[in-house]
Motif scaffolding. Structure first.
Motif, PDB file in Angstrom:
ATOM      1  N   LYS A  71      49.688  39.604  32.729  1.00  0.00           N
ATOM      2  CA  LYS A  71      50.936  40.366  32.874  1.00  0.00           C
ATOM      3  C   LYS A  71      50.659  41.854  33.009  1.00  0.00           C
ATOM      4  CE  LYS A  71      53.938  37.169  30.406  1.00  0.00           C
ATOM      5  NZ  LYS A  71      54.691  36.927  29.167  1.00  0.00           N
ATOM      6  N   GLU A  72      49.753  42.360  32.160  1.00  0.00           N
ATOM      7  CA  GLU A  72      49.434  43.786  32.208  1.00  0.00           C
ATOM      8  C   GLU A  72      48.793  44.165  33.542  1.00  0.00           C
ATOM      9  OE1 GLU A  72      46.785  47.138  29.848  1.00  0.00           O
ATOM     10  OE2 GLU A  72      47.379  45.299  28.778  1.00  0.00           O
ATOM     11  N   ALA A  73      47.855  43.335  34.017  1.00  0.00           N
ATOM     12  CA  ALA A  73      47.183  43.619  35.285  1.00  0.00           C
ATOM     13  C   ALA A  73      48.183  43.615  36.439  1.00  0.00           C
ATOM     14  CB  ALA A  73      46.073  42.600  35.533  1.00  0.00           C
ATOM     15  N   ARG A  74      49.061  42.626  36.469  1.00  0.00           N
ATOM     16  CA  ARG A  74      50.055  42.561  37.546  1.00  0.00           C
ATOM     17  C   ARG A  74      51.012  43.746  37.507  1.00  0.00           C
ATOM     18  NH1 ARG A  74      49.729  37.824  40.250  1.00  0.00           N
ATOM     19  NH2 ARG A  74      48.550  36.177  39.220  1.00  0.00           N
ATOM     20  N   LYS A 119      51.635  46.715  40.952  1.00  0.00           N
ATOM     21  CA  LYS A 119      52.897  46.493  41.667  1.00  0.00           C
ATOM     22  C   LYS A 119      52.895  47.110  43.057  1.00  0.00           C
ATOM     23  CE  LYS A 119      55.914  45.787  37.767  1.00  0.00           C
ATOM     24  NZ  LYS A 119      57.063  46.223  37.018  1.00  0.00           N
ATOM     25  N   HIS A 120      52.048  48.098  43.267  1.00  0.00           N
ATOM     26  CA  HIS A 120      51.978  48.778  44.559  1.00  0.00           C
ATOM     27  C   HIS A 120      51.257  47.938  45.626  1.00  0.00           C
ATOM     28  CE1 HIS A 120      48.191  49.756  42.577  1.00  0.00           C
ATOM     29  NE2 HIS A 120      47.684  50.012  43.778  1.00  0.00           N
ATOM     30  N   PHE A 144      44.724  42.917  46.912  1.00  0.00           N
ATOM     31  CA  PHE A 144      45.297  42.598  45.604  1.00  0.00           C
ATOM     32  C   PHE A 144      44.289  41.818  44.777  1.00  0.00           C
ATOM     33  CE2 PHE A 144      47.382  39.800  42.615  1.00  0.00           C
ATOM     34  CZ  PHE A 144      48.271  40.645  41.969  1.00  0.00           C
ATOM     35  N   ASP A 145      43.672  40.800  45.379  1.00  0.00           N
ATOM     36  CA  ASP A 145      42.716  39.965  44.648  1.00  0.00           C
ATOM     37  C   ASP A 145      41.557  40.796  44.094  1.00  0.00           C
ATOM     38  OD1 ASP A 145      44.266  37.762  45.203  1.00  0.00           O
ATOM     39  OD2 ASP A 145      43.004  37.069  46.865  1.00  0.00           O
ATOM     40  N   ILE A 146      41.039  41.680  44.910  1.00  0.00           N
ATOM     41  CA  ILE A 146      39.920  42.521  44.481  1.00  0.00           C
ATOM     42  C   ILE A 146      40.346  43.447  43.347  1.00  0.00           C
ATOM     43  CG2 ILE A 146      38.410  44.424  45.208  1.00  0.00           C
ATOM     44  CD1 ILE A 146      38.379  43.017  48.013  1.00  0.00           C
ATOM     45  N   GLU A 147      41.463  44.135  43.526  1.00  0.00           N
ATOM     46  CA  GLU A 147      41.948  45.058  42.499  1.00  0.00           C
ATOM     47  C   GLU A 147      42.371  44.328  41.230  1.00  0.00           C
ATOM     48  OE1 GLU A 147      41.797  48.399  42.349  1.00  0.00           O
ATOM     49  OE2 GLU A 147      40.656  48.173  44.199  1.00  0.00           O
ATOM     50  N   TYR A 148      42.951  43.133  41.394  1.00  0.00           N
ATOM     51  CA  TYR A 148      43.367  42.333  40.233  1.00  0.00           C
ATOM     52  C   TYR A 148      42.155  41.994  39.367  1.00  0.00           C
ATOM     53  CZ  TYR A 148      45.126  38.427  37.464  1.00  0.00           C
ATOM     54  OH  TYR A 148      45.452  37.597  36.425  1.00  0.00           O
TER      55      TYR A 148
END
Length: 172
Positions: free
Chosen positions: A138-141, A145-146, A154-158
């Motif tokens: 939840k915190e990572a998502r 949000k950007h 997204f996958d890499i940054e997540y």
């Protein structure tokens, strides 16, 4: 739920303490640390097996020429081939191993509770320490949000963000 090496001794200690306090098991005071270490060994063995599955997955990705976006899919295949339980099934497997240990261990004098009672109490202790994944997710998502979910960016940054949060919390 995911099992982290850092929480293994905490889980072991709390399981033994809880079961002793509730009168579900009897352990001589001089053997409590040994009983805790035995429970820790069960969880560490599970993590070692998971690492072997991860290594086989990485090798399979290389052989097949896949990128790491297919890691989870290939990992499931590798786990199935090896009979390795993952996720909630893996936690249930570990709990079953712990119950078996309690019944045969020289460090546990007597077991008074039924398996289902032991299973429920061990699961409660483990859940308390392993539900961290949902919080981290939840915190990572919320931090990402950007970025559009499902994209490679997204996958890499997540993955980077999840690792940063775990490090900040001392889980890795």
């Amino acid at each position: 739920m995911r099992l982290y090496p850092k929480v293994i001794p905490i889980i072991s200690r709390e399981v033994v303490q809880r079961l002793m306090q509730d009168g579900d098991i009897e352990v001589e005071p001089m053997r409590v640390a040994d009983a805790e270490m035995d429970l820790s060994a069960i969880m560490r063995e599970y993590l070692a097996n998971e690492e072997r599955v991860n290594q086989a997955t990485r090798e399979a990705l290389e052989r097949r020429g896949y990128d790491y976006s297919k890691f989870n899919q290939v990992k499931r295949e590798m786990a199935d081939v090896r009979g390795f339980k993952m996720g909630d099934e893996g936690i249930e497997y570990v709990i079953n191993q712990m119950i078996e240990f309690l019944l045969i261990s020289r460090n546990v004098e007597e077991v008074y509770a039924a398996d289902n009672i032991l299973r429920q109490k061990i699961h409660q202790v483990m859940k308390k320490h392993l539900d961290v994944d949902e919080e981290i997710d939840k915190e990572a998502r919320s931090r990402l949000k950007h970025l559009q979910e499902g994209t490679s960016a997204f996958d890499i940054e997540y993955n980077k963000t999840v690792e940063q949060i775990r490090r900040a919390r001392g889980l890795i």
